[in-house]
Scaffold this motif. Structure first.
Motif, PDB file in Angstrom:
ATOM      1  N   ARG A  23      24.306 -40.649 -12.939  1.00 47.04           N
ATOM      2  CA  ARG A  23      24.686 -39.639 -13.924  1.00 47.04           C
ATOM      3  C   ARG A  23      25.915 -38.851 -13.540  1.00 47.04           C
ATOM      4  NH1 ARG A  23      18.742 -38.077 -15.673  1.00 47.04           N
ATOM      5  NH2 ARG A  23      18.745 -38.976 -17.751  1.00 47.04           N
ATOM      6  N   PHE A 148      21.805 -32.038 -23.157  1.00 47.05           N
ATOM      7  CA  PHE A 148      20.860 -32.458 -22.127  1.00 47.05           C
ATOM      8  C   PHE A 148      20.575 -33.959 -22.122  1.00 47.05           C
ATOM      9  CE2 PHE A 148      18.174 -30.993 -25.720  1.00 47.05           C
ATOM     10  CZ  PHE A 148      17.518 -32.166 -26.005  1.00 47.05           C
ATOM     11  N   THR A 545      17.187 -34.863 -19.867  1.00 53.73           N
ATOM     12  CA  THR A 545      16.080 -35.086 -20.794  1.00 53.73           C
ATOM     13  C   THR A 545      14.714 -34.862 -20.156  1.00 53.73           C
ATOM     14  OG1 THR A 545      17.478 -36.779 -21.789  1.00 53.73           O
ATOM     15  CG2 THR A 545      15.205 -36.692 -22.494  1.00 53.73           C
ATOM     16  N   GLU A 546      14.522 -35.403 -18.953  1.00 54.93           N
ATOM     17  CA  GLU A 546      13.182 -35.288 -18.355  1.00 54.93           C
ATOM     18  C   GLU A 546      12.849 -33.848 -17.995  1.00 54.93           C
ATOM     19  OE1 GLU A 546      15.415 -37.501 -17.353  1.00 54.93           O
ATOM     20  OE2 GLU A 546      16.093 -37.014 -15.336  1.00 54.93           O
ATOM     21  N   VAL A 548      13.802 -31.417 -19.804  1.00 53.89           N
ATOM     22  CA  VAL A 548      13.524 -30.795 -21.090  1.00 53.89           C
ATOM     23  C   VAL A 548      12.098 -31.104 -21.536  1.00 53.89           C
ATOM     24  CG1 VAL A 548      14.158 -30.836 -23.530  1.00 53.89           C
ATOM     25  CG2 VAL A 548      15.924 -30.770 -21.781  1.00 53.89           C
ATOM     26  N   VAL A 549      11.609 -32.270 -21.168  1.00 52.10           N
ATOM     27  CA  VAL A 549      10.251 -32.647 -21.553  1.00 52.10           C
ATOM     28  C   VAL A 549       9.234 -32.058 -20.580  1.00 52.10           C
ATOM     29  CG1 VAL A 549       8.654 -34.554 -21.906  1.00 52.10           C
ATOM     30  CG2 VAL A 549      11.035 -34.770 -22.613  1.00 52.10           C
ATOM     31  N   MET A 550       9.479 -32.228 -19.310  1.00 53.72           N
ATOM     32  CA  MET A 550       8.535 -31.752 -18.310  1.00 53.72           C
ATOM     33  C   MET A 550       9.048 -30.446 -17.730  1.00 53.72           C
ATOM     34  SD  MET A 550       6.637 -34.269 -18.851  1.00 53.72           S
ATOM     35  CE  MET A 550       5.317 -34.003 -17.677  1.00 53.72           C
ATOM     36  N   GLU A 554      11.804 -27.143 -10.662  1.00 53.47           N
ATOM     37  CA  GLU A 554      12.221 -27.869  -9.474  1.00 53.47           C
ATOM     38  C   GLU A 554      13.741 -27.955  -9.393  1.00 53.47           C
ATOM     39  OE1 GLU A 554      11.600 -32.265  -7.444  1.00 53.47           O
ATOM     40  OE2 GLU A 554      10.258 -31.595  -9.044  1.00 53.47           O
ATOM     41  N   VAL A 582      14.870 -21.268 -24.435  1.00 51.11           N
ATOM     42  CA  VAL A 582      14.080 -21.791 -25.553  1.00 51.11           C
ATOM     43  C   VAL A 582      12.974 -22.705 -25.048  1.00 51.11           C
ATOM     44  CG1 VAL A 582      14.156 -23.277 -27.592  1.00 51.11           C
ATOM     45  CG2 VAL A 582      15.928 -21.569 -27.225  1.00 51.11           C
ATOM     46  N   LYS A 583      13.274 -23.435 -23.988  1.00 43.60           N
ATOM     47  CA  LYS A 583      12.291 -24.333 -23.416  1.00 43.60           C
ATOM     48  C   LYS A 583      11.134 -23.559 -22.805  1.00 43.60           C
ATOM     49  CE  LYS A 583      11.819 -27.787 -19.913  1.00 43.60           C
ATOM     50  NZ  LYS A 583      10.764 -26.902 -19.398  1.00 43.60           N
ATOM     51  N   GLY A 584      11.377 -22.303 -22.456  1.00 40.49           N
ATOM     52  CA  GLY A 584      10.315 -21.471 -21.928  1.00 40.49           C
ATOM     53  C   GLY A 584      10.218 -21.475 -20.420  1.00 40.49           C
TER      54      GLY A 584
ATOM     55  N   PRO B  96      14.946 -40.721 -23.591  1.00 42.75           N
ATOM     56  CA  PRO B  96      14.683 -41.521 -22.392  1.00 42.75           C
ATOM     57  C   PRO B  96      14.338 -40.614 -21.217  1.00 42.75           C
ATOM     58  CG  PRO B  96      17.039 -41.361 -22.785  1.00 42.75           C
ATOM     59  CD  PRO B  96      16.373 -40.551 -23.857  1.00 42.75           C
ATOM     60  N   ILE B  97      13.176 -40.826 -20.634  1.00 43.65           N
ATOM     61  CA  ILE B  97      12.732 -40.027 -19.494  1.00 43.65           C
ATOM     62  C   ILE B  97      12.832 -40.866 -18.231  1.00 43.65           C
ATOM     63  CG2 ILE B  97      10.855 -38.718 -18.473  1.00 43.65           C
ATOM     64  CD1 ILE B  97      11.909 -37.573 -21.072  1.00 43.65           C
ATOM     65  N   THR B 115       1.705 -30.736 -20.620  1.00 42.66           N
ATOM     66  CA  THR B 115       2.859 -30.027 -21.187  1.00 42.66           C
ATOM     67  C   THR B 115       2.629 -29.728 -22.661  1.00 42.66           C
ATOM     68  OG1 THR B 115       4.411 -31.039 -19.646  1.00 42.66           O
ATOM     69  CG2 THR B 115       5.330 -30.194 -21.687  1.00 42.66           C
ATOM     70  N   LEU B 119       2.724 -25.671 -22.762  1.00 46.16           N
ATOM     71  CA  LEU B 119       3.982 -25.081 -23.231  1.00 46.16           C
ATOM     72  C   LEU B 119       4.968 -26.177 -23.633  1.00 46.16           C
ATOM     73  CD1 LEU B 119       5.349 -22.269 -23.479  1.00 46.16           C
ATOM     74  CD2 LEU B 119       6.350 -22.673 -21.248  1.00 46.16           C
ATOM     75  N   PRO B 121       8.044 -28.020 -25.275  1.00 42.62           N
ATOM     76  CA  PRO B 121       9.323 -27.654 -25.892  1.00 42.62           C
ATOM     77  C   PRO B 121       9.225 -27.846 -27.397  1.00 42.62           C
ATOM     78  CG  PRO B 121       9.531 -29.651 -24.576  1.00 42.62           C
ATOM     79  CD  PRO B 121       8.191 -29.082 -24.287  1.00 42.62           C
ATOM     80  N   PRO B 122       9.928 -27.035 -28.149  1.00 43.69           N
ATOM     81  CA  PRO B 122       9.792 -27.012 -29.601  1.00 43.69           C
ATOM     82  C   PRO B 122       9.895 -28.379 -30.278  1.00 43.69           C
ATOM     83  CG  PRO B 122      11.127 -25.185 -28.894  1.00 43.69           C
ATOM     84  CD  PRO B 122      10.869 -26.009 -27.682  1.00 43.69           C
ATOM     85  N   TRP B 123      10.841 -29.217 -29.826  1.00 46.54           N
ATOM     86  CA  TRP B 123      11.005 -30.504 -30.497  1.00 46.54           C
ATOM     87  C   TRP B 123       9.782 -31.380 -30.291  1.00 46.54           C
ATOM     88  CZ3 TRP B 123      10.600 -35.201 -28.195  1.00 46.54           C
ATOM     89  CH2 TRP B 123      10.628 -35.219 -26.791  1.00 46.54           C
TER      90      TRP B 123
END
Lengths: 890, 131
Positions: A23, A148, A545-546, A548-550, A554, A582-584, B96-97, B115, B119, B121-123
């Motif tokens: 990346r 992201f 991205t990860e 943002v999801v998890m 860290e 926003v993600k909290g 993609p994760i 998750t 909590l 994420p909004p999307w």
């Protein structure tokens, strides 16, 4: 050499290339920036950023692309999402913003860009775009590349897909020129102009016309009978891209990120493609041969043109024979590195090191083929190591992106900017002369510190004249309608995180880290570097991205640990972004946990919540100052309750220039007082020494701890009163808030306050300055009477500036920065006082522009300008009066 | 909401997007998850993308085809992904994760569900509630 070049142009790769995806090698910025870089040069389309202020505010007018097809690439459009938009959704706002954008500038198309925040809340921009398209009858195109999702070159590719899906193949050649129409063919012949079908039509892909590069290439192509049908996307109009599929050949210009466009067009439309570079004599000649052979141009014709151009070039380069044997260190954005290597070799320059951090494996292979297998490729491109490379190799010049400029300047090395923010065109044969000239100028300046000679000046003037003639082709927009509230056009506002980052530049050995996608930091850093003309300390936790999801706590831990180990900062500030808020993310508790893990380190870590969907620069700066004061609170001990005599705290807002900080300290010390200034941005005036990723020369942590023992606090700027009150509540230190310290009355107030605190009379030096100011005010007041002056500045600066302008008799109109935009300013003004972005607005209003505030980068000297006290006031009065006087004489 | 995992053994997330011959597809809801199917692209390693690298449009066709067959999923877990594939996924709104090291599908789903419950994420909340 030719053999090596031949290999470079194979569309496949013979060498065994490992699949290498990393990346950090996709560029330091984010996908949003990458997408915008590709699409924004389409200058008769509007580019609407759907997100909070940072994404547009940090980057509009930030890229060096030029256009003769329109001016919308220089205009910033943003929905400026707020917290309410995030909670309740903003698809309706986006729809209205699109309609208002259309009403404002009547674009041929509108691209709508998703950002981290709009992406994170799941805004359906595709549906909104379809609806708006039905309403407006023009193309409204979604670009789904929130920051992201990845690095810059991923955004480049996404933009390529957008063009393939929405634009290319959707239009026909202009009427009367269709190759399928017999009648049109006949008409075209009559008019004496060859119809398209008989011309050699190519598309350029990945050429962005940075600083006018394309305009040095196109004339040579025309000479060869080759015509550019569509430019993707430098100097492009939207319409020409719609019929790009009618071209005979696609020419990809050193841009692997957009190779997907060429490949898809080959599959879908049967158009072959070649990869070329236009940098340097060798590459330019090779490009002409490759392109013309594909188009079946007679080789004798091409050879004649090449011979003519190379002969002319050889003649012009005689002036620069002295560059042969000079040594260069090169570090540019990945896809350009190998082509600049070729250009430098054409000039006889030896390349002693090439930074490859941003290069792909394929780029490295290309470099080795040109330089040989023992090419000096260097992975570590930290400022410290670049400096080491320059010294060890006895280099003469650094060729790099603009952000490394101040590294070279600090250490006295000549520097040439080759990245997207540059102002000089380097493509084609003429571009090589420009490159030689820039290098020669830099080397000459540093070797004898003399100014350029008259010959060079005349060349510069000639080029300026050419640039001016290009400008004549620019479209002019007249506004008939008032802009609605859902879109900001040319926003005045900047994000909270920018303000907080500025405050941290005033703390010694500090490192602010933005907790967000890497583009927030990259673009913010580019903007701050441009404004301050100094290296800027700013890092990123790089959310992808990860994260943002998890979780992303860290990321904070790893980033902080890494920076402590590497740079040993005394202070780290975590600045949250819209994305992390926003993600909290609970940055505060992540930091608390972190402190336990790094007990041994003496580094202080503080958290500053700076979401860019609320407030702005001034508020972000103030929040950072408040967070810094907690250091004083935490270090307070009950036992030592004694005040330090003659010590005062001075809490300074974001509206002062670096030179103002020095002036302020001198004023205070002339009363025999010792001041702890928080923050202290004086070192950004150019006096900073040494290389570091940290901010140096500002307020020390130990000084902040001492603030609890000061006798008094002066808050400069209304936004600083909260911090002063904080000190009073906690340590019972009285304070005075001064809204302004410029102008006669307000400077008097500052002097009287200091006199009262010190028990001393106002020093003779300032009494004399005061008399000079009064005399100067009398001289200048003729130019101010009855004049209408508009200020479009951050609140504290707006208050201070309005005060002295009104003292001079002018009528002042203040624009609310947080609600307004430059495009909306209307009025019959005699002078506009605003930042550098206001240049076009000033032209539209027919008023001169006095550049102040943030950012100021189109004039020199802002960091050295004193704008406070009697002396600063007089300087400003005269500067503004000169602008007003010029207006009168016209 | 569907989630896909690049896997060689049906148990772990252990493969590069391009090379993955198999994707395990699960349905995720607010309450839990369940296995739907194993989506097969090749026996063992899928060389379709890998071997066509450098072959221009042939390579692009393979990428597009693979992405299209996963277009109904909102999230795809993998160990690594190339630029062209990532661009295609992002364009389709698929996240993609990238996992840092091999992790079991079960563990990934458990963490994802946690998750979602705690909590999201909004999307993610929007995606999971829209189905």
């Amino acid at each position: 050499m030719l053999t090596s070049i031949d290999k470079l142009l194979q569309s496949g790769c013979d060498t065994e290339s490992k699949h290498k995806v990393c990346r950090s090698r996709g560029g330091e910025s984010c996908a949003f920036d990458g997408a915008m870089i590709v699409l924004q040069p389409i200058a008769n389309a509007a580019h609407l950023v759907h997100g909070p202020i940072a994404c547009c505010g940090n980057s509009w007018e930030g890229r060096g692309t030029l256009s003769s097809k329109g001016s919308l690439h220089k205009i910033g459009f943003t929905t400026d999402m707020t917290e309410m938009d995030i909670i309740y959704g903003s698809e309706e706002k986006l729809y209205n913003a699109i309609l208002q954008t259309y009403e404002s500038v009547k674009p041929k198309a509108i691209f709508v860009y998703a950002t981290c925040v709009s992406g994170l809340i799941g805004e359906d921009i595709e549906t909104v775009c379809k609806k708006a398209e039905a309403e407006l009858g023009i193309r409204v195109i979604p670009v789904n590349a929130p920051g992201f999702v990845g690095p810059k070159n991923l955004g480049n590719r996404i933009a390529g897909e957008v063009l393939l899906d929405y634009v290319i193949g959707t239009g026909d050649l202009p009427e009367g020129d269709s190759p399928d129409s017999t009648a049109s063919l006949h008409c075209a012949r009559k008019s004496g102009r060859a119809p398209y079908s008989e011309e050699r039509l190519i598309n350029l892909i990945g050429e962005y016309n940075i600083a006018g590069d394309l305009w040095l290439v196109e004339p040579v192509l025309k000479d060869a009978g080759i015509r550019i049908l569509s430019r993707i996307t430098g100097d492009a109009a939207f319409e020409e891209i719609t019929y790009a599929h009618k071209a005979k050949l696609n020419v990809v210009v050193c841009s692997r990120a957009l190779i997907n466009i060429a490949r898809e067009m080959e599959r879908k439309y049967g158009i072959p493609y070649v990869e070329v570079s236009f940098f340097g004599k060798t590459e330019m000649s090779k490009a002409l041969k490759v392109i013309s052979s594909k188009l079946k141009v007679e080789s004798s014709k091409i050879e004649a043109i090449i011979a003519k151009e190379e002969k002319r070039l050889q003649e012009r380069l005689k002036t620069y024979e002295h560059l042969r044997g000079k040594k260069a260190v090169l570090y540019t954005g990945g896809v350009k590195s190998w082509s600049f290597i070729s250009a430098l070799l054409d000039l006889g320059i030896e390349i002693v090191a090439v930074g490859t951090k941003k290069s792909t494996f394929e780029d490295e292979e290309k470099m080795k083929e040109i330089l040989g297998q023992d090419a000096p490729l260097i992975e570590d491109v930290t400022p410290k190591n670049l400096l080491r490379l320059l010294k060890e190799n006895n280099a003469d010049i650094l060729v790099a992106g603009g952000r490394n400029q101040y590294l070279a300047i600090k250490e006295g090395y000549p520097f040439v900017d080759v990245n997207q923010e540059r102002h000089t065109a380097y493509a084609g044969y003429d571009g090589l002369v420009n490159l030689a000239e820039q290098i020669s100028n830099g080397i000459r300046f540093y070797s004898n510190q003399q100014s350029v000679n008259s010959h060079t000046q005349s060349l510069c003037e000639a080029r300026s004249a050419e640039a001016i003639s290009k400008d004549k082709g620019l479209l002019r927009f007249a506004r008939n309608d008032r802009q609605g509230n859902d879109v900001l056009i040319n926003p005045l506002k900047h994000s909270q995180s920018i303000g907080a980052a500025i405050a941290f530049q005033g703390i010694h050995k500090a490192l602010p880290i933005i907790h967000g996608a890497q583009g927030c930091t990259f673009l913010g850093k580019v903007l701050l570097t441009k404004h301050f003309r100094e290296p800027i300390a700013l890092a990123s936790t790089k959310l992808f991205t990860e994260n943002v999801v998890m979780g992303s706590e860290e990321n904070i831990t790893e980033a902080v640990k890494g920076f402590i180990e590497k740079n040993n900062p005394e202070l780290i500030g975590i600045l949250t972004s819209g994305l992390s808020e926003v993600k909290g993310d609970d940055a505060a508790s992540a930091i608390k946990n972190l402190k336990f893990k790094i007990q041994d380190s003496r580094c202080q870590i503080i958290n500053v919540a700076t979401p860019d969907y609320e407030g702005g620069l001034e508020i972000g700066y103030a929040k950072a100052v408040e967070a810094l004061l907690h250091i004083a609170e935490n270090s307070f001990t009950v036992h030592s309750s004694q005040f330090t005599e003659r010590q005062i705290n001075v809490i300074v807002g974001s509206h002062l220039t670096p030179a103002d900080f020095t002036e302020l300290r001198e004023i205070i010390e002339s009363f025999g007082l010792r001041s702890i200034i928080l923050p202290d941005l004086s070192a950004l005036d150019g006096s900073r020494q040494g290389l570091s990723a940290l901010s140096l020369g500002g307020t020390k942590i130990d000084e902040i701890k001492e603030m609890s023992k000061s006798e008094f606090t002066i808050a400069i700027g209304a936004s600083m009163e909260t911090s002063a009150k904080q000190l009073k509540d906690r340590f019972n230190i009285e304070y005075k808030a001064l809204e302004s310290i410029a102008g006669l009355r307000d400077t008097d107030m500052l002097m009287e306050t200091l006199s009262m605190l010190s028990g001393k009379p106002i020093p003779q030096k300032y009494e004399r300055q005061r008399r000079i100011l009064i005399d100067g005010m009398r001289d200048a007041h003729f130019y101010y009477g009855s004049k209408k002056i508009c200020t479009a500045l951050e609140p504290d600066l707006s208050v201070q500036t309005s005060r002295w302008l009104e003292e001079m008799g002018a009528e002042v109109f203040e624009v609310d920065v947080n609600k307004s935009a430059l495009f909306s300013i209307e009025g019959d003004f005699d002078l506009l006082v605003s930042n550098s972005h206001a240049e076009d607005t000033a032209k539209r209003l027919g008023a001169p522009l006095y550049q102040m505030g943030f950012p100021v980068y189109k004039v020199l000297g802002n960091n050295h300008r004193i704008t406070i006290g009697y002396w600063g006031t007089l300087t400003m009065i005269n500067e503004a009066a000169n602008l007003l006087a010029k207006e009168v004489h016209q | 909401m569907k989630v896909a995992f690049a896997t060689t053994d049906g148990v772990n997330v252990d493969e590069h997007f391009g090379r993955a011959g198999m994707f395990a597809v699960y349905e995720l809801t607010n309450d839990g998850y369940k296995f739907l199917e194993m989506r097969k692209f090749a026996d063992g390693r899928d060389s379709a993308i890998e071997e066509t690298k450098g072959l221009g449009q042939v390579h692009d066709d393979r990428v597009r085809s693979k992405v299209d067959k996963l277009a109904d999923c909102k999230i795809v877990y993998l160990t690594e992904i190339g630029g062209p594939s990532a661009a295609r996924l992002a364009r389709k709104g698929i996240m993609p994760i990238k996992v840092k090291e091999v992790v079991s599908i079960e563990e990934s789903l458990r963490m994802l569900l946690e998750t979602v419950k705690k909590l999201p994420p909004p999307w993610l909340k929007k995606a999971i509630n829209s189905e």
